[in-house]
Design a protein around this motif. Structure first.
Motif, mmCIF file in Angstrom:
data_model
loop_
_atom_site.group_PDB
_atom_site.id
_atom_site.type_symbol
_atom_site.label_atom_id
_atom_site.label_comp_id
_atom_site.label_asym_id
_atom_site.label_seq_id
_atom_site.Cartn_x
_atom_site.Cartn_y
_atom_site.Cartn_z
ATOM 1 N N GLY A 177 0.788 -1.183 -0.090
ATOM 2 C CA GLY A 177 -0.026 -0.015 -0.003
ATOM 3 C C GLY A 177 0.853 1.400 0.058
ATOM 4 O O GLY A 177 0.366 2.051 -0.661
ATOM 5 N N ASP A 178 2.021 1.496 0.836
ATOM 6 C CA ASP A 178 2.706 2.618 0.764
ATOM 7 C C ASP A 178 3.498 2.828 -0.617
ATOM 8 O O ASP A 178 3.479 3.812 -0.926
ATOM 9 C CB ASP A 178 3.755 2.528 1.987
ATOM 10 C CG ASP A 178 4.612 1.186 1.821
ATOM 11 O OD1 ASP A 178 4.257 0.328 1.047
ATOM 12 O OD2 ASP A 178 5.801 1.201 2.558
ATOM 13 N N ILE A 179 3.954 1.664 -1.306
ATOM 14 C CA ILE A 179 4.651 2.043 -2.531
ATOM 15 C C ILE A 179 3.271 2.446 -3.510
ATOM 16 O O ILE A 179 3.660 3.347 -4.513
ATOM 17 C CB ILE A 179 5.391 0.592 -3.073
ATOM 18 C CG1 ILE A 179 6.369 0.321 -1.905
ATOM 19 C CG2 ILE A 179 5.745 0.800 -4.480
ATOM 20 C CD1 ILE A 179 7.095 -0.920 -2.161
ATOM 21 N N LYS A 180 2.214 1.666 -3.566
ATOM 22 C CA LYS A 180 1.075 2.090 -4.381
ATOM 23 C C LYS A 180 0.831 3.826 -4.257
ATOM 24 O O LYS A 180 0.700 4.388 -5.204
ATOM 25 C CB LYS A 180 -0.078 1.394 -4.256
ATOM 26 C CG LYS A 180 0.128 0.065 -4.783
ATOM 27 C CD LYS A 180 -1.383 -0.760 -4.733
ATOM 28 C CE LYS A 180 -1.253 -2.153 -5.384
ATOM 29 N NZ LYS A 180 -2.588 -2.787 -5.087
ATOM 30 N N ARG A 181 0.724 4.073 -3.072
ATOM 31 C CA ARG A 181 0.531 5.489 -2.607
ATOM 32 C C ARG A 181 1.600 6.449 -3.082
ATOM 33 O O ARG A 181 1.353 7.372 -3.786
ATOM 34 C CB ARG A 181 0.351 5.798 -1.187
ATOM 35 C CG ARG A 181 -0.461 6.898 -0.555
ATOM 36 C CD ARG A 181 -0.845 6.664 0.982
ATOM 37 N NE ARG A 181 -1.230 5.376 1.385
ATOM 38 C CZ ARG A 181 -0.509 4.736 1.985
ATOM 39 N NH1 ARG A 181 0.566 5.032 2.415
ATOM 40 N NH2 ARG A 181 -0.971 3.498 2.629
ATOM 41 N N VAL A 182 2.818 6.125 -3.152
ATOM 42 C CA VAL A 182 4.012 6.861 -3.615
ATOM 43 C C VAL A 182 3.714 6.782 -5.158
ATOM 44 O O VAL A 182 3.984 8.029 -5.856
ATOM 45 C CB VAL A 182 5.420 6.246 -3.287
ATOM 46 C CG1 VAL A 182 6.570 6.898 -3.996
ATOM 47 C CG2 VAL A 182 5.550 6.428 -1.798
ATOM 48 N N ILE A 183 3.538 5.740 -5.804
ATOM 49 C CA ILE A 183 3.293 6.107 -7.193
ATOM 50 C C ILE A 183 2.302 6.623 -7.763
ATOM 51 O O ILE A 183 2.213 7.511 -8.536
ATOM 52 C CB ILE A 183 3.151 4.326 -7.766
ATOM 53 C CG1 ILE A 183 4.481 3.600 -7.551
ATOM 54 C CG2 ILE A 183 2.679 4.331 -9.316
ATOM 55 C CD1 ILE A 183 4.410 2.163 -7.865
ATOM 56 N N LYS A 184 1.187 6.427 -6.958
ATOM 57 C CA LYS A 184 -0.031 7.396 -7.224
ATOM 58 C C LYS A 184 0.366 8.958 -7.130
ATOM 59 O O LYS A 184 -0.079 9.803 -8.167
ATOM 60 C CB LYS A 184 -1.220 7.022 -6.201
ATOM 61 C CG LYS A 184 -2.699 7.776 -6.587
ATOM 62 C CD LYS A 184 -3.673 7.485 -5.705
ATOM 63 C CE LYS A 184 -4.903 8.228 -5.865
ATOM 64 N NZ LYS A 184 -6.048 8.053 -4.878
ATOM 65 N N ASP A 185 0.938 9.339 -6.165
ATOM 66 C CA ASP A 185 1.392 10.675 -5.706
ATOM 67 C C ASP A 185 2.220 11.133 -6.823
ATOM 68 O O ASP A 185 2.231 12.256 -7.131
ATOM 69 C CB ASP A 185 2.003 10.968 -4.486
ATOM 70 C CG ASP A 185 1.063 10.629 -3.139
ATOM 71 O OD1 ASP A 185 -0.057 10.735 -3.456
ATOM 72 O OD2 ASP A 185 1.676 10.227 -2.090
#
Length: 138
Positions: free
Chosen positions: A105-113
């Motif tokens: 989830g944290d890596i997905k959040r960084v990619i989305k940002d």
């Protein structure tokens, strides 16, 4: 590569003397060949773990002592599973066939940002996102 494409003959284009051939790959991607899987996952938090430990501390474990070791193990395991199901919340997660297991989830959040900053054309934020991306090694 033999048998990797299916070919379909097309009529020649305008006044050309060459025939057109439409090549379609035979390989189906994982996303198209496999189905979506829904899993039930337990969500562990510090408060829930403390509540579970409290329920185990209040348990009279002498009640589970029986003559047969197999029966004792079965009853004790069932009781532990009952306590976990009652205390720890669960949620349903969709798992797509092309998901990578190491993307959390944290890596997905960084990619989305990073995608949103790129779309907004914010140079300073994009530089920060790239540095964070290198840090996380995405």
């Amino acid at each position: 590569m033999k048998n990797s494409y299916a070919n379909h003959a097309k009529p020649p284009m305008s006044n050309s003397d060459h025939n057109a051939v439409h090549l379609i790959p035979v390989y189906k991607t994982k996303l198209k060949s496999s189905r979506l899987v829904e899993k039930t996952v337990t969500v562990w938090s510090e408060g829930d773990i403390k509540t579970l430990k409290g329920s185990y501390l209040c348990t009279d474990w002498e009640v589970f002592q029986e003559e047969s070791i197999d029966h004792t193990v079965t009853v004790t395991t069932d009781y532990i599973n009952f306590c976990v199901e009652g205390v720890i919340p669960t949620k349903k997660v969709k798992v797509y066939p092309n998901n990578k297991t190491y993307i959390k989830g944290d890596i997905k959040r960084v990619i989305k940002d990073k995608k949103t900053t790129f779309q907004n054309k914010d140079r300073g934020e994009l530089t920060f996102a790239n540095e964070l991306n290198v840090f996380l090694q995405v």
